[in-house]
Design a protein around this motif. Structure first.
Motif, PDB file in Angstrom:
ATOM      1  N   LEU A 202     -24.889  80.717  30.331  1.00 50.71           N
ATOM      2  CA  LEU A 202     -23.763  79.833  30.602  1.00 50.71           C
ATOM      3  C   LEU A 202     -22.465  80.499  30.203  1.00 50.71           C
ATOM      4  CD1 LEU A 202     -25.156  76.468  29.163  1.00 50.71           C
ATOM      5  CD2 LEU A 202     -25.260  77.246  31.520  1.00 50.71           C
ATOM      6  N   PHE A 203     -21.403  80.182  30.903  1.00 44.31           N
ATOM      7  CA  PHE A 203     -20.071  80.545  30.459  1.00 44.31           C
ATOM      8  C   PHE A 203     -19.126  79.405  30.820  1.00 44.31           C
ATOM      9  CE2 PHE A 203     -20.133  82.014  34.790  1.00 44.31           C
ATOM     10  CZ  PHE A 203     -18.840  81.826  35.271  1.00 44.31           C
ATOM     11  N   THR A 204     -18.031  79.311  30.063  1.00 44.05           N
ATOM     12  CA  THR A 204     -17.151  78.138  30.123  1.00 44.05           C
ATOM     13  C   THR A 204     -15.775  78.567  30.596  1.00 44.05           C
ATOM     14  OG1 THR A 204     -18.371  77.198  28.274  1.00 44.05           O
ATOM     15  CG2 THR A 204     -16.263  76.182  28.809  1.00 44.05           C
ATOM     16  N   VAL A 205     -15.196  77.764  31.494  1.00 42.26           N
ATOM     17  CA  VAL A 205     -13.870  78.027  32.058  1.00 42.26           C
ATOM     18  C   VAL A 205     -13.048  76.750  31.923  1.00 42.26           C
ATOM     19  CG1 VAL A 205     -12.560  78.687  34.098  1.00 42.26           C
ATOM     20  CG2 VAL A 205     -14.813  79.692  33.686  1.00 42.26           C
TER      21      VAL A 205
ATOM     22  N   LYS B 256      -4.967  67.706  36.496  1.00 40.59           N
ATOM     23  CA  LYS B 256      -6.142  67.157  35.817  1.00 40.59           C
ATOM     24  C   LYS B 256      -6.945  68.306  35.222  1.00 40.59           C
ATOM     25  CE  LYS B 256      -6.587  63.101  38.806  1.00 40.59           C
ATOM     26  NZ  LYS B 256      -7.482  62.335  39.717  1.00 40.59           N
ATOM     27  N   PRO B 257      -6.505  68.830  34.104  1.00 40.78           N
ATOM     28  CA  PRO B 257      -7.216  69.972  33.519  1.00 40.78           C
ATOM     29  C   PRO B 257      -8.679  69.612  33.237  1.00 40.78           C
ATOM     30  CG  PRO B 257      -5.113  69.626  32.430  1.00 40.78           C
ATOM     31  CD  PRO B 257      -5.349  68.438  33.301  1.00 40.78           C
ATOM     32  N   THR B 258      -9.547  70.514  33.599  1.00 38.02           N
ATOM     33  CA  THR B 258     -10.982  70.263  33.485  1.00 38.02           C
ATOM     34  C   THR B 258     -11.664  71.494  32.925  1.00 38.02           C
ATOM     35  OG1 THR B 258     -10.827  68.849  35.445  1.00 38.02           O
ATOM     36  CG2 THR B 258     -13.029  69.469  34.742  1.00 38.02           C
ATOM     37  N   ILE B 259     -12.710  71.251  32.165  1.00 35.18           N
ATOM     38  CA  ILE B 259     -13.525  72.325  31.599  1.00 35.18           C
ATOM     39  C   ILE B 259     -14.842  72.356  32.372  1.00 35.18           C
ATOM     40  CG2 ILE B 259     -14.679  73.192  29.537  1.00 35.18           C
ATOM     41  CD1 ILE B 259     -12.569  71.699  27.898  1.00 35.18           C
ATOM     42  N   PHE B 260     -15.138  73.503  32.986  1.00 39.98           N
ATOM     43  CA  PHE B 260     -16.371  73.690  33.748  1.00 39.98           C
ATOM     44  C   PHE B 260     -17.281  74.629  32.978  1.00 39.98           C
ATOM     45  CE2 PHE B 260     -13.113  72.702  36.877  1.00 39.98           C
ATOM     46  CZ  PHE B 260     -13.727  71.725  37.652  1.00 39.98           C
ATOM     47  N   ILE B 261     -18.522  74.239  32.840  1.00 42.15           N
ATOM     48  CA  ILE B 261     -19.545  75.091  32.219  1.00 42.15           C
ATOM     49  C   ILE B 261     -20.478  75.521  33.353  1.00 42.15           C
ATOM     50  CG2 ILE B 261     -21.387  75.218  30.511  1.00 42.15           C
ATOM     51  CD1 ILE B 261     -19.936  73.141  28.897  1.00 42.15           C
ATOM     52  N   TYR B 262     -20.386  76.814  33.702  1.00 42.93           N
ATOM     53  CA  TYR B 262     -21.123  77.365  34.837  1.00 42.93           C
ATOM     54  C   TYR B 262     -22.433  77.983  34.383  1.00 42.93           C
ATOM     55  CZ  TYR B 262     -16.780  77.006  37.567  1.00 42.93           C
ATOM     56  OH  TYR B 262     -15.669  76.555  38.195  1.00 42.93           O
TER      57      TYR B 262
ATOM     58  N   ASN C  74     -23.525  77.533  39.446  1.00 47.67           N
ATOM     59  CA  ASN C  74     -23.520  76.083  39.575  1.00 47.67           C
ATOM     60  C   ASN C  74     -22.883  75.471  38.332  1.00 47.67           C
ATOM     61  OD1 ASN C  74     -24.884  76.176  42.042  1.00 47.67           O
ATOM     62  ND2 ASN C  74     -26.884  76.243  41.013  1.00 47.67           N
ATOM     63  N   VAL C  75     -22.186  74.366  38.538  1.00 51.79           N
ATOM     64  CA  VAL C  75     -21.552  73.674  37.414  1.00 51.79           C
ATOM     65  C   VAL C  75     -22.598  72.801  36.739  1.00 51.79           C
ATOM     66  CG1 VAL C  75     -19.759  72.062  36.706  1.00 51.79           C
ATOM     67  CG2 VAL C  75     -19.304  73.695  38.535  1.00 51.79           C
ATOM     68  N   ARG C  76     -22.895  73.119  35.482  1.00 49.42           N
ATOM     69  CA  ARG C  76     -23.855  72.296  34.731  1.00 49.42           C
ATOM     70  C   ARG C  76     -23.152  71.086  34.122  1.00 49.42           C
ATOM     71  NH1 ARG C  76     -27.906  74.565  30.144  1.00 49.42           N
ATOM     72  NH2 ARG C  76     -28.808  75.492  32.020  1.00 49.42           N
ATOM     73  N   VAL C  77     -22.013  71.312  33.487  1.00 55.43           N
ATOM     74  CA  VAL C  77     -21.312  70.229  32.783  1.00 55.43           C
ATOM     75  C   VAL C  77     -19.843  70.309  33.154  1.00 55.43           C
ATOM     76  CG1 VAL C  77     -20.686  69.251  30.538  1.00 55.43           C
ATOM     77  CG2 VAL C  77     -22.951  70.238  30.865  1.00 55.43           C
ATOM     78  N   LYS C  78     -19.215  69.164  33.310  1.00 58.52           N
ATOM     79  CA  LYS C  78     -17.780  69.074  33.583  1.00 58.52           C
ATOM     80  C   LYS C  78     -17.165  68.138  32.553  1.00 58.52           C
ATOM     81  CE  LYS C  78     -16.386  67.074  37.366  1.00 58.52           C
ATOM     82  NZ  LYS C  78     -16.055  66.844  38.787  1.00 58.52           N
ATOM     83  N   LEU C  79     -16.214  68.645  31.775  1.00 57.74           N
ATOM     84  CA  LEU C  79     -15.572  67.889  30.701  1.00 57.74           C
ATOM     85  C   LEU C  79     -14.159  67.519  31.151  1.00 57.74           C
ATOM     86  CD1 LEU C  79     -16.651  70.101  27.667  1.00 57.74           C
ATOM     87  CD2 LEU C  79     -17.864  68.187  28.693  1.00 57.74           C
ATOM     88  N   LEU C  80     -13.868  66.226  31.146  1.00 55.02           N
ATOM     89  CA  LEU C  80     -12.603  65.720  31.680  1.00 55.02           C
ATOM     90  C   LEU C  80     -11.747  65.132  30.574  1.00 55.02           C
ATOM     91  CD1 LEU C  80     -14.066  63.881  34.791  1.00 55.02           C
ATOM     92  CD2 LEU C  80     -12.972  66.108  34.784  1.00 55.02           C
ATOM     93  N   ASN C  81     -10.483  64.920  30.913  1.00 57.69           N
ATOM     94  CA  ASN C  81      -9.524  64.162  30.093  1.00 57.69           C
ATOM     95  C   ASN C  81      -9.354  64.771  28.707  1.00 57.69           C
ATOM     96  OD1 ASN C  81      -9.328  62.310  32.203  1.00 57.69           O
ATOM     97  ND2 ASN C  81     -11.076  61.144  31.431  1.00 57.69           N
ATOM     98  N   ALA C  82      -9.280  66.070  28.627  1.00 52.87           N
ATOM     99  CA  ALA C  82      -9.057  66.735  27.343  1.00 52.87           C
ATOM    100  C   ALA C  82      -7.663  67.331  27.236  1.00 52.87           C
ATOM    101  CB  ALA C  82     -10.099  67.836  27.133  1.00 52.87           C
TER     102      ALA C  82
END
Length: 2015
Positions: free
Chosen positions: A97-100, A106-112, A118-126
């Motif tokens: 995994l790596f994180t971007v 709408k800044p978003t954190i994607f964990i690929y 593929n996007v495993r996790v998407k972190l919103l509203n940070a």
């Protein structure tokens, strides 16, 4: 501005460009083909996703770099606004995994996932706009994301669950790095620009919080921190701007780490810090990786005034000349691998090896790119090449078809611009012109013909002295211009030389009034150029190309004002925005008016006859918005680019505030004539543009490319466009967009370091044909040398040439003047020679030769200047000497109490006595004492060593737990079975007096027997155990075993060091020793000082005596003169050394130029003249009082008596003989003169006067000798004392050295000992807590067993009661069968319900059958079985029901026994488990204790190695072995003599105690014999009395009977007779009671109906009143508005507006309060929400919205919770206020009543009650954490913090809930009668609790109940209701229902006393004695009236205890 401009341009309303149908060109008209760089200046922009692939951010793309294939693939980001950070989870479970973190709206954190992406996790509203950093913790479970501007919020995620754990505001500037501690999971740090912050995840009373502490730099300069590392001890290592490491402790800098010699650890900032195996590795931007041994830093102890630790690295790796900004380990989980990939900020990626165990591999560069900003780029006009220039001055040449870098060329200056010359002027097509900030223009030739391209410098020009700002070539390629910061442009004419290379010929420069920033050439006139400046000026200049050499002979300035036109941009953006805002407001009001019109039309249709005032109805109630003031930038903005338009105007793009529009300027116009708004680009700067056919492409400041289709009819129409996010959105400004030679490719560069090559799919414009073979550099051309930066410019060369010409002319003129001066000097010297030849009287003086005073003044000024120069030259030496003097003084003398000196004797031949060199204790010593006090306080607070002393005896566990409480309660008398289970109180009133006496006598005897048994048991328990000693004796024996006689030596292996031997105690010893040393030496020094002062006084005395003696000697003859004995001279340097420190001369000595100008005196003579001379000119003769001087009288006597005639004084005999020869005084001859002219009286007087002088001389000599001898003796004594003081001082110094050595040992071991001590304390606490639990469980087990026994006794008592009740009854067998039926627990249903019921019925039937077989009616001999379900005839119903009740009671008791037995088994199992755990914890404690003891022993062994000096006398030695050699004391033992004396004294005490014990033994033995005799007599008496009792019984009854059984039988028969006659009466009463109950039910129903009807009517009336009030208010408002509109007045509108706004605000607040009150009254039981605030789920994760609103306000507390809420209108019910104030006052008195006065408690309670009432009035929902914080915050403004800290969060929650409950109570239907009933029940429960606790004080139980009720009534009822008749009636009704209440037992005075005391304790000030006395007397009076009492018997009924009363029967108390 032009008024004909389209409305869309002015109002900014363009068409929706998002509609694809309105765009005529496709989206893929431009596509990204390749990325030639990345943002390498960005920190940590490199992530290794696997061993062969690196990921880095490049603008709006993620680049994947394959190391083995050297290929790059890229992926576009989701939102297209750039990458905030890239990181990776370093845990082994998440390696794929790596994180971007993407920026954007709408800044978003994607964990690929990799490699699937593929996007495993998407972190919103940070975050709101962007991210700056992200990091994972060690376990990989938590992730911290850091937001950037504007919110700067740090968020802790549990990323796999997409759950926010914590969130907090970090700092007000960018945070660049976040780091989790690897050792403590709750700690993390963040750092960035000029700050570092330490975070801790802590649990508070409101939940988990993220607490942050900002690091304080203190004396250290602020620094940007890019890297840090948290150590195991919670200290933090961080980097700094200057390259040193900073060690942080508790938020402060502990010290700074640097290299030896104060060299920095790195020459640039540190970007990475790691630690492994005690070695710290740092990575710096200077290209070095250094490894440091950290233990050296841990052991360092720098001084407080210089907190630096110098250390050299143990390893050092030089990667290259790189700027390391990130490093990624290739194999992170391989400990033997040390290879890394490094991010180079200068452009590139490197492979490096930092192996410290083997020879590392050489670093190599894997990838090259541009480092930093890309300023510009140019594409080749003939080939697939392009070049880029970076801000560092490096040129990069790329072959974009092969996608590779082919050449890098570094220049010595920073770059500005570059041009790739077109084929119009460059035949070869490979010639380049580059401009740099050093002002040099370089012409280059790019040779691409070979395999290795080269770049050769052909020409170089320095035409500017300031940095070049721009570079341009005209359309015909004939002229080249350069703009510079010196506000000029330089013009070059282009041509070709002999080698067909471009030849640049300087023409000249044109001067402007501003700095040129951009250029644009006229399309038709090739010599006309537009110049845009940085301050908004715009120039048009027509360049004159034909300039002759004569015109530029002296200067290149060819400026001509006639060829120049200019204008200046004026900001109009704020005006445009104002017009747009006005138009929007106008449209909004029109829409609002239309809506109102529609509503009016609907209303007219619904009500045809309704008259409506249209003007009022359509009036705008919305106040006019205040317009923003016009904004004009204080500093004009720069022009970025410009171009001509078809309207003969100039299109300009502005920077700064004026961005977002393209303006059209005209020469001569004061402001722009047109303004074209850029849709979706307000405030967006356009930094570049490129026109391709009918497309214009913009490069924006946010890194986006905007392609606009040009409208041929209106070039300002830019509504058709597309936006392509390419570069970074925050710093990806696009300064250049260029197109290739064939029009197929487009190139864009950005300040983020990225270069994107795009494929252009639109119409292609081919400039030139492609050339595959480019020509090489001609062989005749050689590379020229570069121009030095300090070299003059072209203009300066012209100026210098002119200056040289002028200088040569001036030198020739000077030579002519010097020749004339030489001739004049010769004439002057001849005149001087002739003057010297003249006689002295005729010579002319030098001053006479002064022709002019100005010459003297000039000489004086020159000399003064030279003198100033000398002083200035010597100033350094003077300052150096002064600094040296200060340093020496500070080092050697400053800290001394006084300077050492020696006092010599005056005459004795003994050495002088000297003082000791003694340093003052100073502030450092006081600080040490304060530190010791703090350490003592800290140790006391921690309780370490106190607990250690407790832990020294761990085996005594029973001392650490509470002793089991023995059951001291007296047993109850046996049950009274003769009452047949009836209530005795209902039967006793019918007893006769005789039977009542019998009953009382029976009860007294039973109670006496019970108490006697209890006393005997108590006496037996107090009997000592003969097999055990007394506990005090055992304790003394154990103490003697431990401490007496067996003294453990410190060198012994079994010695147990004392816990008091701590580091703090050693500090105290050292401090005390230091103070003793100081006091001793200082006292001696003071004696020497006193001696020196005495010597000084003595020398003054001797000097005075010597002066007097000299006067006497002047009168005495020579032989009689006896001088003083000589004394030693005082050595001032030795005795007064401090005088040498006084400076006697000041710098300069006061010599001035005027003193030496004429050379009359030398400098030494002038200095002597400056010394002040003593003068007598100011002394007056009249002030001398000469006649009063004794010496004058002596001199007169000496003269008159002619003493000089005597040669010597006569001896006594001769003098006597001589005087006898003289005539007597009565003889006149005595006064007559003889022949020698001497009279006898003169001779006698002469001898007498001389004798007086001789006596005085002898007295002086004797007195001086005596004083000198006394002084010498005192000095000799002090010398002896000095020897002893020195001995003691040396001994104390040696002792202090030993103490310091012990201190070092203790200091080194303190941390380990503290940890071991904490471990032992924790283990002991755990063990003790477990033991407490075991003891508690054992007590519970014993209690259960006692309860089982008691239940067994109760079961037996029930059986006996049943037997005695039904004994002899005719239905005895039937009743016994009912009673004996067994109870069995129900079986667990295994099948359906039917089967279970069948089984249960069968079991019960079998039991009944068994009972039938065994039980047959005893009086009915037939086999007829009686049914239990019906009562047979002849059987009393009460007896029948009694049998069932007793059976139920027995079953209940048996069930309780079974439950208790089950609990017993559970407790046994728990005890067994806890004993196993106890054994384990005991072993742990012993292990920890042994470890601590062993550590202390080892430490003691180290302490024993310290040698201590001791001085012993021979009488202190004792030899226990035979022999005579006692000199070897190496194995001797030092023993305290006091301890030995104490041992002997203890032996004597034991001997005395033995004798005393023997005496007591004899006394006790005699007492025992007497007691045995008494016991025998008592036994005899008991036997005799028993016999008498038997005889009396036989005499009275005839048999031996039991009196108890006899009386019980009599009472049983009497009660049976009473109950048999009362059955008929009871039946009649029951029937009457049933009728009354029916009537009561009917009345209650009628009351309920009436109450409901009344309530409905009240509700309707309330609603009507509210509507009436609202309508009245509306009518008043309309009337006032109508009057206002009909009668307008000319007023000061500004003042009225402000006043009306204030009124509006207050009205809104009142409306809000009234609305809440109206809603509360309307809804009654449903109160209002607080400000319409709904309750949130406390367990729901916090939601962060990313929507950006311009007027978002921070979340504040509800208005009703503000502290000013108590200023709102008061509550409608004063009772509520009083009740709340009572609750708050009582709570405050409990919380902090001990810390302040009752007056303060009342004051704080009153204000807090007002606030809490308003807060609770409209409160609804749960008590959330935010409400708790608001209430806490506002209460702190009312209650001082020192008192408020005593209130915990839980207590505050309870207090607020109680206040809310008051309002709920008022809204509920609870009445006063229910309240009084509840208080009465509570009083009964309290009485039962006191009785069960064995409270002997509760005798009068009626009074107890009434007093308890009064205490609660005064708290809950207002005073008026407390005194009301209704309250009196309710209390009397409640008390009357309780039969045991006797009103005669109520004591009104005691009731008043207890109630007033309770009110005083709870601060109830309104309670007095009058209402209490009134209510108490009324209760007593009414109760007595309602009850008719008989005459009281000997005992009050309240003293009777009925033990057989069971719960559930009746309403009385259970006793």
């Amino acid at each position: 501005m032009d008024s004909t401009q389209p409305e869309s341009e002015l109002l900014g309303e363009e068409e929706d460009v998002d509609n694809e149908e309105n765009i005529s060109f496709p989206r893929d008209i431009i596509t990204v083909e390749h990325s030639f760089g990345y943002d390498c200046k960005k920190l940590f922009n490199l992530v290794l996703v696997d061993s062969d692939t690196l990921v880095f951010g490049s603008g709006n793309f993620l680049n994947y770099f394959s190391i083995s294939r050297q290929e790059i693939s890229f992926q576009e980001t989701v939102y297209g606004c750039g990458v905030g950070f890239i990181t990776k989870n370093e845990h082994p479970d998440y390696t794929d995994l790596f994180t971007v973190g993407e920026n954007g709206p709408k800044p978003t954190i994607f964990i690929y996932e990799y490699p699937s992406l593929n996007v495993r996790v998407k972190l919103l509203n940070a975050a709101k706009t962007c991210f700056t950093a992200g990091s994972y913790n060690k376990t990989g479970e938590l992730f911290a994301s850091q937001a950037g501007y504007p919110d700067f919020v740090i968020t802790i995620w549990r990323w796999e669950q997409v759950e926010v754990v914590l969130r907090a505001k970090s700092f007000q500037s960018d945070i660049l790095f976040v780091h989790f501690s690897e050792y403590n999971p709750i700690l993390l740090c963040s750092s960035g620009l000029s700050h570092i912050k330490f975070w801790k995840m802590a649990h508070t009373f409101t939940g988990l919080k993220l607490k942050g502490d900002l690091g304080r730099f203190g004396k250290t300069d602020f620094s940007d921190i890019y890297a840090m590392y948290m150590l195991p001890d919670e200290n933090v290592i961080s980097g700094s701007d200057w390259g040193n490491m900073l060690l942080w402790q508790a938020g402060l800098i502990k010290f700074e780490i640097c290299r030896k010699g104060r060299k920095p650890c790195h020459t640039k900032p540190i970007t990475r810090i790691t630690m492994k195996n005690g070695e710290v590795t740092t990575v710096g931007m200077d290209g070095y990786v250094r490894v440091w041994y950290w233990e050296t830093v841990d052991l360092a102890d720098p001084p407080e005034d210089d907190l630096f630790v110098e250390i050299d690295p143990i390893y050092e790796f030089k990667i290259a000349d790189v700027e390391l900004r990130c490093m990624q380990k290739i194999h992170p989980f391989d400990e033997s691998d040390f290879t890394h990939y490094a991010q180079d900020g200068n452009g590139g990626i490197w492979f490096c090896d930092i192996n410290t165990y083997d020879v590392p591999q050489k670093p190599r560069k894997l990838y090259s790119c541009i480092g930093g900003r890309v300023l510009t780029a140019q594409m080749s006009p003939v080939s697939p090449h392009f070049l880029c220039m970076s801000e560092s001055g490096k040129l990069f040449v790329y072959q974009y078809e092969e996608q590779r870098l082919i050449l890098e060329k570094q220049f010595p200056a920073e770059g500005v611009d570059v041009l790739w010359l077109d084929t119009q002027i460059s035949v070869k097509g490979t010639e380049i012109v580059a401009a740099f900030k050093d002002g040099i223009l370089r012409q280059l030739y790019l040779d691409l013909s070979g395999e290795r391209p080269t770049m050769t410098r052909v020409r170089a020009f320095k035409a500017h002295t300031s940095p070049i700002t721009g570079l341009t070539v005209n359309r015909t390629s004939k002229l080249l211009l350069t703009g510079s910061a010196d506000k000029s442009i330089f013009i070059y004419k282009l041509g070709r030389d002999a080698n067909q290379l471009v030849d640049m010929h300087p023409v000249g420069f044109v001067q402007f009034a501003a700095i040129p920033n951009c250029f644009y050439w006229h399309e038709l006139a090739p010599t006309v150029v537009l110049v845009g400046c940085k301050s908004g000026e715009l120039y048009e200049y027509n360049i004159r190309t034909e300039v002759t050499q004569e015109e530029t002979h002296l200067s290149y300035n060819i400026t001509e004002e006639s060829r120049m036109r200019s204008t200046k941009f004026a900001s109009i953006k704020s005006r445009i925005r104002r017009e747009i805002n006005r138009e929007n407001i106008k449209k909004r009001k029109e829409r609002k008016r239309e809506r109102k019109m529609n509503e009016v039309e609907k209303l007219k249709k619904a009500n045809p006859g309704l008259q409506i005032d249209m003007e009022s109805a359509l009036a705008d109630s919305e106040p006019d918005e205040e317009e923003e003031p016009l904004h004009i930038p204080a500093v004009p903005n720069a022009i970025i680019w410009m171009r001509y338009t078809v309207r003969d105007t100039i299109w300009v793009s502005m920077a700064g505030y004026d961005a977002g529009y393209i303006y059209e300027l005209e020469f001569g116009a004061p402001e722009p004539s047109y303004a074209t708004i850029i849709a979706d680009g307000d405030d967006m700067e356009i930094h570049s543009y490129c026109i391709i056919d009918d497309f214009i492409i913009f490069g924006l400041v946010n890194g986006r490319i905007r392609i606009n289709r040009i409208n041929p009819e209106n070039f300002t129409d830019l509504s058709e466009y597309r936006v392509y996010p390419m570069h970074d959105g925050l710093k990806g400004t696009i300064p250049k967009i260029d197109i290739s030679f064939n029009g197929e490719h487009l190139l864009s560069v950005g300040y983020d370091g990225n270069v994107f090559l795009h494929k252009w799919s639109g119409q292609k414009i081919v400039r030139n044909k492609r050339r595959d073979n480019l020509p090489p550099l001609p062989s005749e051309v050689r590379q020229i040398e570069d121009i030095d930066v300090e070299a003059p410019s072209l203009e300066q060369e012209k100026i210098n040439a002119e200056l040289r010409r002028q200088q040569e002319a001036a030198e020739a003129h000077d030579r002519d003047v010097l020749t004339k001066i030489g001739l004049l000097q010769n004439v002057y010297f001849d005149i001087i020679r002739q003057n010297d030849e003249l006689p002295p009287g005729l010579r002319a003086k030098d001053t006479d030769l002064l022709l002019d005073e100005r010459i003297t003044r000039q000489i004086r000024d020159e000399l003064q200047a030279e003198l100033d120069d000398v002083r200035e030259d010597l100033a350094y030496d003077l300052e150096f000497a002064q600094v040296g003097h200060t340093k020496l003084y500070n080092h050697f003398l400053k800290d001394l109490v006084q300077i050492p000196f020696t006092v010599n004797p005056l005459r004795a031949k003994i050495p002088g006595v000297s003082t000791f060199r003694l340093q003052a204790l100073g502030e450092e010593h006081e600080q040490i004492k304060k530190d010791i006090e703090e350490r003592l306080k800290l140790e006391h607070d921690m309780g370490l060593y106190r607990e250690d002393r407790v832990a020294e005896q761990p085996e005594v566990l029973h001392d650490l737990v509470e002793d089991e409480r023995s059951d001291e309660s007296i047993g109850e008398p046996p049950p009274e079975f003769f009452f047949f289970g009836r209530d005795p109180k209902s039967i006793e009133p019918r007893f006769s007096k005789k039977m009542m006496r019998l009953l009382n006598r029976y009860r007294k005897r039973q109670l006496y027997e019970v108490r006697r048994i209890f006393d005997w048991d108590k006496l037996e328990r107090q009997k000592p155990d003969p097999n055990r000693n007394h506990p005090d004796d055992d304790a003394q024996i154990e103490d003697a075993k431990r401490n007496m006689g067996d003294f453990k030596l410190k060198i012994g292996a079994d010695y147990e060091p004392k816990s008091e031997e701590t580091l703090t105690q050693k500090y105290i010893e050292i401090v005390e020793c230091r103070e003793q040393y100081f006091e001793m030496v200082d006292a001696f020094n003071q004696l020497v000082v006193d001696l020196r002062e005495r010597k000084a006084e003595l020398e003054q005395f001797i000097s005075a005596k010597r002066s007097r003696l000299e006067t006497i000697h002047s009168y005495l003859p020579e032989p009689d003169r006896l001088p003083l004995e000589p004394i030693q001279q005082t050595d001032m340097d030795l005795e007064y050394p401090e005088l040498n420190l006084i400076e006697n001369h000041a710098p300069g000595c006061g010599v001035e130029i005027n003193d030496i100008l004429t050379l009359d005196h030398t400098v030494d003579q002038v200095i002597k003249q400056k010394i002040p001379l003593r003068s007598m000119t100011n002394i007056s003769l009249y002030s001398m009082h000469a006649l009063d001087v004794p010496e004058l009288h002596e001199y007169c006597a000496f003269t008159m008596l002619q003493i000089s005639r005597l040669e010597k004084s006569l001896p006594n005999a001769e003098l006597t003989e001589e005087l006898l020869k003289l005539p007597p005084i009565s003889d006149p001859a005595y006064f007559e003169s003889n022949a020698d002219n001497e009279a006898p009286y003169m001779m006698e007087t002469r001898h007498r006067w001389l004798r007086h002088l001789l006596v005085e001389q002898a007295a002086i000599r004797l007195e001086v000798d005596e004083e000198v001898q006394q002084f010498d003796k005192a000095l000799a004594k002090l010398q002896v004392r000095r020897f002893h003081v020195k001995l003691d001082a040396e001994f104390m110094t040696a002792y202090m050295n030993s103490l310091n050595q012990e201190l070092y040992i203790l200091r080194d071991s303190e941390e380990i000992e503290t940890q071991l001590l904490l471990n032992a304390k924790t283990a002991m606490s755990t063990r003790n807590e477990l033991q407490v639990v075991i003891n508690t469980t054992n007590r519970q087990l014993d209690e259960l067993r006692r309860n089982i026994d008691k239940l067994g006794e109760q079961i037996t008592a029930v059986q006996v009661l049943f037997s005695t009740t039904v004994k002899g009854h005719k239905f005895f067998d039937f009743l016994r069968r009912i009673f004996k039926k067994k109870w069995r627990p129900p079986k667990v249903a295994r099948g359906d319900d039917e089967s279970s019921s069948t089984s249960s019925s069968s079991s019960s039937s079998s039991e009944d059958a068994q009972a039938d077989n065994k039980s047959v009616d005893s009086l009915d001999m037939t086999t007829i079985r009686l049914d239990e379900a019906t009562c047979p005839l002849g059987l009393d119903r009460s007896i029948y029901e009694l049998a069932f009740a007793m059976r139920s009671e027995r079953h209940e008791l048996e069930r309780n026994v079974r439950d208790l037995q089950r609990d017993v088994e559970t407790k046994r199992r728990e005890i067994a488990e806890m004993q196993i755990r106890m054994k384990f914890h005991e072993e742990v404690y012993q292990r920890e204790k042994n470890a601590l003891l062993q550590f202390r022993r080892n430490r003691q062994q180290e302490v024993n190695k310290v040698h201590i000096s001791a001085i012993l006398r021979m009488d202190q030695l004792q030899h226990f072995y035979e022999g005579t050699d006692y000199r070897d004391l190496s194995k001797a033992i030092l023993f305290d003599a006091d301890m030995l004396v104490e041992l002997r004294r203890r032996a004597d005490q034991l001997s005395d105690e033995t004798l005393a014990t023997k005496r007591w033994h004899r006394i006790n033995f005699i007492h025992l014999r007497r007691m045995n005799t008494d016991i025998k007599f008592m036994r005899f008496e008991i036997t005799r009395l028993e016999e008498e009792i038997r005889q009396a019984m036989m005499k009275k009854f005839g048999i031996i009977v039991n009196l108890d059984e006899l009386e019980e039988e009599v009472l049983r028969r009497y009660i049976f007779d009473l109950e048999t006659n009362a059955e008929d009466e009871l039946m009649a009463l029951e029937k009457e009671l049933l009728e009354k109950q029916k009537e009561l039910s009917r009345c209650e129903e009628e009351l309920v109906l009436e109450t409901q009807n009344n309530t409905e009517k009240v509700n309707v009336m309330t609603v009507l009143r509210e509507e009436k009030n609202i309508l009245c208010t509306l009518l008043d408002i309309q009337n006032r508005n109508y009057e206002k509109w009909s009668n307008p007045k000319v007023l000061n509108l500004s003042y009225d507006i402000e006043k009306l706004r204030g009124i509006e605000k207050s009205l809104l607040e009142q409306i809000e309060c009234l609305e809440r009150e109206i809603c509360a009254l309307r809804l009654k039981s449903k109160p209002l929400q607080i400000n319409n605030e709904f309750e949130l789920d406390p367990n729901a994760p916090p939601v962060v919205t990313s929507e950006i609103m311009p007027n978002d306000d921070p979340i504040v507390c509800p208005a009703i919770l503000n502290v000013d809420a108590y200023m709102l209108p008061p509550m409608p019910d004063e009772f509520i206020m009083d009740r709340v104030q009572t609750i708050v006052q009582k709570s405050f008195n409990r919380f902090f009543g001990k810390n302040t006065t009752p007056e303060n408690v009342r004051k704080f309670a009153q204000r807090s009650s007002l606030y809490l009432c308003q807060a609770a009035y409209s409160f609804q929902g749960r008590y959330t954490d935010r409400i708790a914080e608001c209430i806490t915050e506002h209460l702190q403004t009312i209650v001082p913090k020192k008192y408020f800290i005593h209130i915990s969060g839980e207590e505050l929650r309870k207090l607020f809930n109680e206040v809310v409950a008051v309002f709920d109570y008022e809204r509920s239907d609870v009445n006063t009668e229910e309240l009084i009933s509840g208080i009465f029940d509570h009083a009964k429960d309290s009485l039962c609790a006191h009785i069960h606790l064995g409270d002997a004080e509760v005798v009068n139980r009626t009074h107890f109940i009434v007093a308890h009720m009064f205490k609660e009534l005064v708290e809950v009822l207002p005073l008026e209701e407390f005194q009301s008749d209704e309250t009196l009636r309710m209390i009397v009704d409640v008390l009357e229902r309780e039969p045991m209440v006797d009103p005669r037992a109520i004591s009104v005075e005691q009731l008043i006393k207890s109630t007033l005391q309770h009110a005083q304790e709870n601060l109830l000030d309104g309670i007095t004695a009058v209402p209490v006395r009134k209510l108490g007397s009324s209760i007593q009076r009414d109760l007595i009236k309602r009850r008719q009492y008989k005459q009281p018997s000997c005992e009050s009924p309240m003293s009777v205890r009925i033990a057989t009363k069971k719960p559930g029967h009746g309403t009385g108390l259970p006793f």
